[in-house]
Design an enzyme around this catalytic site. Structure first.
Site, short mmCIF file in Angstrom:
data_model
loop_
_atom_site.label_atom_id
_atom_site.label_comp_id
_atom_site.label_asym_id
_atom_site.label_seq_id
_atom_site.Cartn_x
_atom_site.Cartn_y
_atom_site.Cartn_z
N LYS A 83 25.18 6.33 -34.15
CA LYS A 83 23.97 6.52 -33.33
C LYS A 83 23.57 7.99 -33.35
CE LYS A 83 25.10 2.52 -30.50
NZ LYS A 83 25.75 1.98 -29.30
N GLN A 106 28.84 3.66 -23.89
CA GLN A 106 29.29 2.77 -24.97
C GLN A 106 30.28 1.74 -24.42
OE1 GLN A 106 28.17 2.76 -28.25
NE2 GLN A 106 29.41 0.92 -28.48
N ASP A 162 19.72 1.38 -23.23
CA ASP A 162 20.35 0.16 -23.73
C ASP A 162 19.67 -1.08 -23.15
OD1 ASP A 162 22.29 0.48 -25.66
OD2 ASP A 162 23.91 0.89 -24.25
#
Ligand SMILES: NC(=O)c1ccc[n+]([C@@H]2O[C@H](COP(=O)([O-])OP(=O)(O)OC[C@H]3O[C@@H](n4cnc5c(N)ncnc54)[C@H](OP(=O)(O)O)[C@@H]3O)[C@@H](O)[C@H]2O)c1
Length: 293
Positions: free
Chosen positions: A53, A97, A120
């Site tokens: 990412k 994460q 997200d």
């Protein structure tokens, strides 16, 4: 003839579009979008994803930073880090994460992310807005799949879409997006899971089949309707002598045998995966634009 849905190519096109927008912001002396990622512990897969990412951010001119936290961090301390990112004006958006260590409540962490920084798209506020068809951050993998269908001009309207897997990050949000009243959706959706009885009878009726159950080569050619559209979300690392690295990636679909039977199919790797990362970049740019107002 079967069309291979090239997620890598489409992701690169979208990256170029994002890079141009970021460049324009720089030229206009506006703030450059900035993403932060919290990484807890040493899970190798999580590390790889976070680094991928970061690399993707760099490739489009988005700033990024990784906040590395110890595996044994308490939930309270992790929440303090989340709050720090909620408050600071530097980062436009951030992700935590997943998966998190077992002693931490993932739901509690997600609920404490400021929804306007939740790139997200996992916060209940963003999920709720998505369900109501309001602008929100869409979860990256379903957003990427919707974009692939759109850019390949695959008509979804009136089609029967069967989704295998109901996770909060893939199957469930995708079932909502594909059933929305919109020209790029309007599907009739069946959402299958581990308690679905006689799953094959649903699979064989699918005009669009989305495999997101996390079982290697679960979908075989005999299960699939002729000319179905196949989207493979699964990622599995298997040992292979063909590759220098000693392993290769495969999906939930037995690609080689299903390929000839369907009309469209995503490969693994190079299908849904690159679209997931690019959707995060797109959400970060969206967050930066929100912060400018
Ligand atoms: N390409 C990408 O960017 C990307 C992104 C995310 C995930 N993935 C991959 O996609 C796969 C799924 O990920 P996930 O996080 O959504 O998985 P997950 O949270 O493990 O959910 C799996 C889902 O599949 C269902 N399932 C499991 N076994 C089944 C069976 N035999 N028959 C029918 N349904 C079954 C489960 O049902 P229950 O709900 O009943 O348990 C659950 O809903 C994994 O391989 C993951 O690595 C790829």
């Amino acid at each position: 003839m079967t069309v291979l849905i090239d997620g890598k190519k489409i992701a690169n096109e979208i990256k170029q579009e994002i890079a141009s927008e970021v460049e324009l912001l720089k030229e206009n002396k506006r703030k450059v979008p900035y993403l932060a990622a919290i990484l807890v512990g040493n899970n190798p897969a999580s590390k790889t994803y976070v680094m991928a990412k970061e690399k993707a951010c760099k490739s489009v001119g988005i700033k990024s930073t990784i906040i590395d936290l110890n595996e044994n961090i308490s939930q309270k301390e992790l929440l303090q880090n989340v709050e720090m990112l909620n408050q600071n004006k530097t980062h436009d958006g951030f992700i935590v994460q997943l998966p998190l260590p077992n002693h931490i409540s993932t739901q509690k962490i997600i609920e404490n992310i400021n929804p306007i920084k939740d790139v997200d798209g996992f916060h209940p506020m963003n999920i709720g807005k998505m369900v109501n068809g309001l602008p929100s951050f869409l979860p990256a993998t379903p957003k990427g799949i919707m974009e692939l269908l759109k850019r390949y001009k695959i008509s979804t309207e009136g089609k029967h879409c069967v989704i295998l897997g109901r996770s909060n990050i893939v199957g469930t949000p995708l079932s909502i997006m594909l059933s929305r009243k919109s020209p790029n959706a309007n599907c009739t959706v069946t959402l299958c899971h581990s308690k679905t009885k006689n799953i094959k009878k649903f699979i064989e009726k699918a005009d669009i089949l989305i495999a997101a159950l996390g079982i290697k080569h679960f979908i075989t050619a005999d299960m699939v309707k002729k000319n179905a559209i196949i989207i493979d979300v699964g990622i599995h690392r298997i040992k292979s002598n063909e590759k220098k690295s000693g392993y290769k990636l495969v999906g939930d679909v037995d690609f080689e045998n299903v390929y000839t039977k369907c009309s469209y199919i995503t490969p693994v790797p190079g299908g849904v995966g690159p679209m997931t990362i690019v959707s995060l970049l797109s959400n970060t740019l969206q967050a930066a634009k929100i912060n400018m107002h």
